[in-house]
Design an enzyme around this catalytic site. Structure first.
Site, PDB file in Angstrom:
ATOM      1  N   ASN A  55      91.026  12.744  59.004  1.00 47.51           N
ATOM      2  CA  ASN A  55      91.066  12.499  60.447  1.00 47.51           C
ATOM      3  C   ASN A  55      89.667  12.043  60.883  1.00 47.51           C
ATOM      4  OD1 ASN A  55      91.375  12.552  63.202  1.00 47.51           O
ATOM      5  ND2 ASN A  55      91.620  14.784  63.372  1.00 47.51           N
ATOM      6  N   LYS A 110      88.779  10.738  63.585  1.00 49.44           N
ATOM      7  CA  LYS A 110      88.569  10.918  65.036  1.00 49.44           C
ATOM      8  C   LYS A 110      87.951   9.648  65.634  1.00 49.44           C
ATOM      9  CE  LYS A 110      88.354  15.820  64.160  1.00 49.44           C
ATOM     10  NZ  LYS A 110      87.821  17.140  64.467  1.00 49.44           N
ATOM     11  N   HIS A 118      96.973  18.006  67.669  1.00 52.00           N
ATOM     12  CA  HIS A 118      95.628  18.440  67.256  1.00 52.00           C
ATOM     13  C   HIS A 118      94.996  19.226  68.411  1.00 52.00           C
ATOM     14  CE1 HIS A 118      91.419  18.293  66.119  1.00 52.00           C
ATOM     15  NE2 HIS A 118      91.830  18.059  64.891  1.00 52.00           N
ATOM     16  N   GLU A 157      95.379  24.770  61.413  1.00 50.92           N
ATOM     17  CA  GLU A 157      93.991  24.520  61.789  1.00 50.92           C
ATOM     18  C   GLU A 157      93.537  25.546  62.816  1.00 50.92           C
ATOM     19  OE1 GLU A 157      92.887  20.245  60.862  1.00 50.92           O
ATOM     20  OE2 GLU A 157      93.460  20.306  62.947  1.00 50.92           O
ATOM     21  N   GLY A 216      85.122  22.032  63.057  1.00 53.00           N
ATOM     22  CA  GLY A 216      83.773  21.546  63.369  1.00 53.00           C
ATOM     23  C   GLY A 216      82.705  22.626  63.453  1.00 53.00           C
ATOM     24  N   SER A 237      86.707  22.594  58.960  1.00 59.42           N
ATOM     25  CA  SER A 237      85.437  22.722  58.217  1.00 59.42           C
ATOM     26  C   SER A 237      85.590  22.682  56.702  1.00 59.42           C
ATOM     27  CB  SER A 237      84.708  24.003  58.643  1.00 59.42           C
ATOM     28  OG  SER A 237      84.306  23.903  59.994  1.00 59.42           O
TER      29      SER A 237
HETATM   30  P1  PGA Z   1      86.522  19.353  60.706  1.00 58.52           P
HETATM   31  O1  PGA Z   1      87.768  18.832  61.560  1.00 58.52           O
HETATM   32  O2  PGA Z   1      86.885  19.138  59.261  1.00 58.52           O
HETATM   33  O3  PGA Z   1      85.377  18.469  61.137  1.00 58.52           O
HETATM   34  O4  PGA Z   1      86.323  20.775  61.038  1.00 58.52           O
HETATM   35  C1  PGA Z   1      89.052  19.162  61.144  1.00 58.52           C
HETATM   36  C2  PGA Z   1      90.042  18.698  62.160  1.00 58.52           C
HETATM   37  O5  PGA Z   1      89.715  18.544  63.338  1.00 58.52           O
HETATM   38  O6  PGA Z   1      91.192  18.478  61.827  1.00 58.52           O
END
Ligand code: PGA
Length: 237
Positions: free
Chosen positions: A7, A9, A86, A156, A162, A198
């Site tokens: 993802n 983003k 999400h 998640e 993050g 993460s």
């Molecule tokens: P991250 O994001 O790996 O940066 O924590 C995961 C997500 O938002 O699906």
């Protein structure tokens, strides 16, 4: 092979995307790697060995919905997988379980695959309400749906996205089992379950051993081609 959903983003500029594609083209990824870039760059990623997904969809077919993309448009680009619900969509853009439900119905009626994100926030986690939260999200998001054979679920925890913090492996195993049991009880079926939050090239070594986990959904780790490659390799070692 286990699945890795990248993802990306709202990241990277045009020239960075071109470099990124040149890098990942070297890795021989197969269709279990699903890259979800910003919509504006999707055409660059099509017709490769890896797969391409999209980060969102609207539930109407076509028309005056400025800024939105429909399932039929997604289908017309031969894209199959759509991230839905999400926590950023829920928290920043006000997406409710009811909206998520409408989107999933539309996706499934188009014979496409929703990657439904569920997960508790930090309060739920600290108050041991993770399972209740997930059960609620699943019940509301999958209301009036009978066939979930194309569904993928990404667990998640909101507090993990993050932040660099992830649940313990035994906590993750319990949640994966809980989701599996829920789907067997309500739909008499199993679907792929991913973990997201993460994930990096270190913790993947532990995450990969989680029983019944079909893969991972990665955010920031997907932006570096080498890290993405390591995660794909380690997960499947
Ligand atoms: P991250 O994001 O790996 O940066 O924590 C995961 C997500 O938002 O699906």
């Amino acid at each position: 092979m286990k699945m890795v959903v990248a993802n990306m983003k709202m990241n990277l500029l045009n020239n960075q995307i071109i470099d990124y594609i040149n890098e990942i083209d070297k890795f021989n990824f197969d269709k279990n790697v699903i890259i979800c870039p910003s919509n504006i760059y999707i055409p660059y990623f099509l017709n490769k060995k890896y797969d391409v997904g999209i980060q969102n969809v609207f539930f109407e077919d076509k028309g005056a919905f400025t800024g939105e993309v429909s399932c039929s448009q997604i289908k017309s680009q031969n894209i199959d997988k759509i991230i839905i619900g999400h926590s950023e969509r829920r928290n920043i853009f006000g997406e409710t379980d009811e909206i998520v439900n409408k989107k999933i119905k539309k996706i499934l009626s188009n014979n496409l695959s929703p990657i439904l994100c569920v997960g508790e926030n930090i309060d739920d986690y600290q108050n041991q309400k993770t399972n209740i939260k997930i059960a609620n999200q699943l019940t509301e998001s999958l209301k009036d749906i009978n066939n979930v054979s194309k569904l993928i679920i990404a667990y998640e925890p909101v507090w993990s996205i993050g932040t660099g913090n992830i649940p313990t492996i035994s906590e993750l195993e319990k949640v994966v089992k809980f989701i599996n049991d829920y789907l067997i009880k309500h739909f008499n079926t199993k679907v792929p379950i991913l973990y997201g939050g993460s994930v990096d090239e270190e913790n993947i070594q532990k995450i990969k051993n989680i029983k019944n986990l079909s893969g991972v959904l990665i955010g920031s780790s997907s932006l570096n081609p080498d890290t993405l490659n390591k995660i794909v390799r380690y997960l499947n070692d």
